[in-house]
Write a protein that holds these residues in place. Structure first.
Motif, short mmCIF file in Angstrom:
data_model
loop_
_atom_site.label_atom_id
_atom_site.label_comp_id
_atom_site.label_asym_id
_atom_site.label_seq_id
_atom_site.Cartn_x
_atom_site.Cartn_y
_atom_site.Cartn_z
N GLU A 199 -44.25 -72.44 12.36
CA GLU A 199 -42.90 -71.87 12.36
C GLU A 199 -42.44 -71.50 13.78
O GLU A 199 -41.30 -71.08 13.97
CB GLU A 199 -42.87 -70.60 11.50
N VAL A 200 -43.34 -71.64 14.75
CA VAL A 200 -43.04 -71.14 16.10
C VAL A 200 -42.25 -72.18 16.90
O VAL A 200 -42.66 -73.33 17.04
CB VAL A 200 -44.37 -70.80 16.85
N ASP A 201 -41.08 -71.74 17.41
CA ASP A 201 -40.23 -72.64 18.21
C ASP A 201 -40.47 -72.48 19.70
O ASP A 201 -40.25 -73.41 20.47
CB ASP A 201 -38.75 -72.32 17.95
N LEU A 202 -40.85 -71.28 20.13
CA LEU A 202 -40.94 -71.00 21.56
C LEU A 202 -42.14 -70.09 21.83
O LEU A 202 -42.33 -69.10 21.13
CB LEU A 202 -39.64 -70.29 22.03
N ILE A 203 -42.90 -70.44 22.86
CA ILE A 203 -43.99 -69.56 23.32
C ILE A 203 -43.70 -69.19 24.77
O ILE A 203 -43.54 -70.07 25.63
CB ILE A 203 -45.37 -70.26 23.24
N LEU A 204 -43.61 -67.90 25.02
CA LEU A 204 -43.40 -67.41 26.39
C LEU A 204 -44.63 -66.61 26.79
O LEU A 204 -45.05 -65.72 26.05
CB LEU A 204 -42.18 -66.49 26.45
N ARG B 137 -35.49 -70.00 16.17
CA ARG B 137 -35.61 -68.97 15.13
C ARG B 137 -36.79 -68.03 15.38
O ARG B 137 -36.72 -66.86 15.09
CB ARG B 137 -35.80 -69.63 13.75
N THR B 138 -37.88 -68.59 15.92
CA THR B 138 -39.10 -67.78 16.06
C THR B 138 -39.75 -67.98 17.43
O THR B 138 -39.96 -69.13 17.84
CB THR B 138 -40.12 -68.17 14.96
N ALA B 139 -40.06 -66.87 18.08
CA ALA B 139 -40.73 -66.93 19.39
C ALA B 139 -41.96 -66.04 19.38
O ALA B 139 -41.98 -64.99 18.73
CB ALA B 139 -39.79 -66.49 20.49
N ILE B 140 -42.97 -66.48 20.13
CA ILE B 140 -44.09 -65.58 20.46
C ILE B 140 -43.89 -65.17 21.91
O ILE B 140 -43.79 -66.03 22.79
CB ILE B 140 -45.47 -66.26 20.33
N VAL B 141 -43.79 -63.88 22.13
CA VAL B 141 -43.64 -63.36 23.50
C VAL B 141 -44.93 -62.63 23.86
O VAL B 141 -45.30 -61.65 23.20
CB VAL B 141 -42.43 -62.42 23.61
#
Ligand code: COA
Length: 328
Positions: free
Chosen positions: A75-80, A135-139
């Protein structure tokens, strides 16, 4: 397009296994537990094992946060990854984390704003969500500062540690409204930088300048002065921008640099230190990792509750500083 806001739906953290007390340090360095404790409040720090990389710490914190949020990797769109101690000069540590989490979709990059990195990265994720692109990011904030410390410089090496923390940020329908305690989400972010102060906190190496990694250098008293001023100013800016007052903020979660800095900020803002989450005693200054590490402690022990207003704020090399006001 419907209006979206960003909600923090999970938090996780990771500290390496090796815990080093002030007394342990005093065996190798000309220092004392009393000096470190009285000047900084720090009692211990964690040091990554040989071969344990920033991306390993980051991936462990991210797994913890994903589990807490009940979200699967697909489900993760972005990893920062906010870090100033990346695995390598390139590629970005965030892409190593992506691979370690088994994610093959979306995009990933690092944010370099030193100790302000987590607040900067949260602002980036918030803007991608509000613009409707993800929609979903891990920061994640993750650091292995032990690798850039000059262990012969007792004025700096006692202050820092390794660690990682992460939050999951998700799109939720509707704008974040300061007056509505039911509208959980990021109300606003406020970022600043002033490159004229580069020389009070920097690393004396880099790929383009010296072709070495370098060591952390700091003029402690100057950093201290700027930290208290900027952290107090950006806290006031964040509440004012939302038509709120400092009295509305239930918890302050500042970058964990030094207990005396945080007490100075509390005094300047006329806020009781009991509303400041302080975890620097347990893990020292972990730079970009310190805010999510502190958040995880305060969420786990139940201090931060749904509906609370929480102010995250940080300052770091650059200088950079910033804040995020969040309704939990
Ligand atoms: N152990 C024992 N003595 C130490 C020491 C250590 N680890 N480090 C420095 N000292 C000595 C100094 O040599 C100096 O000795 P001298 O007076 O004989 O020359 C003395 O302690 C005082 O040093 P000083 O630098 O004046 O102390 P300070 O009260 O300013 O405290 C800091 C130093 C670093 C703790 C303080 O300036 C600070 O917290 N700054 C902010 C740092 C920070 O948080 N940076 C990151 C922000 S993101």
């Amino acid at each position: 397009m419907p209006v979206m806001r960003s909600q923090i739906v999970g938090c996780g953290s990771y500290l390496p296994a090796q815990c080093v007390s002030n007394a342990d340090l005093a065996i190798k360095i000309d220092t004392t537990d009393e000096w470190i404790l009285s000047r900084t409040g720090i009692r211990q720090r964690y040091i990554a094992a040989d071969g344990e990389l920033t991306s390993d710490l980051a991936a462990a914190a991210a797994r913890h946060a994903l589990g807490r949020a009940g979200i699967t990797a697909d489900e993760v769109d972005l990893i920062l990854v906010a870090t100033s101690t990346p695995d390598d000069t390139f590629p970005a540590t965030a892409t190593a984390v992506q691979a370690k989490l088994g994610i093959t979709r979306g995009f990933a990059f690092d944010v370099q704003a030193v100790c302000s990195g987590f607040v900067y990265a949260l602002a980036v994720a918030d803007n991608f969500i509000k613009s409707g692109q993800i929609r979903t990011a891990i920061v994640i904030g993750a650091e292995t500062y032990s690798r850039i410390l000059d262990w012969t410089d007792r004025g700096t090496c006692v202050l820092f540690g390794d660690g990682a923390g992460a939050v999951i940020v998700r799109a939720t329908a509707g704008a974040a409204t300061a007056s509505d305690p039911d509208s959980a989400g990021i109300l606003s972010t406020h970022l600043h930088a002033d490159g004229r102060h580069r020389d009070i906190l920097y690393v004396d190496g880099g790929p383009s300048s010296t072709q070495t990694v370098g060591h952390l250098r700091m003029t402690g008293k100057e950093v201290f002065r700027h930290a208290v001023t900027c952290l107090a100013a950006v806290a006031e800016e964040a509440v004012r921008a939302n038509g709120l007052s400092l009295a509305d903020v239930r918890w302050f979660v500042p970058h964990q640099a030094n207990v005396r800095i945080l007490e100075g900020v509390a005094r300047k803002l006329a806020v009781g230190p009991d509303r400041m989450i302080m975890t620097v005693q347990q893990h020292a200054n972990t730079s970009a990792a310190s805010i999510p590490l502190a958040l995880d402690v305060a969420l786990t022990d139940g201090r931060i509750q749904r509906g609370h207003l929480v102010l995250l704020e940080a300052i770091g090399g650059g200088l950079t500083w910033g804040a995020a006001l969040v309704r939990w």
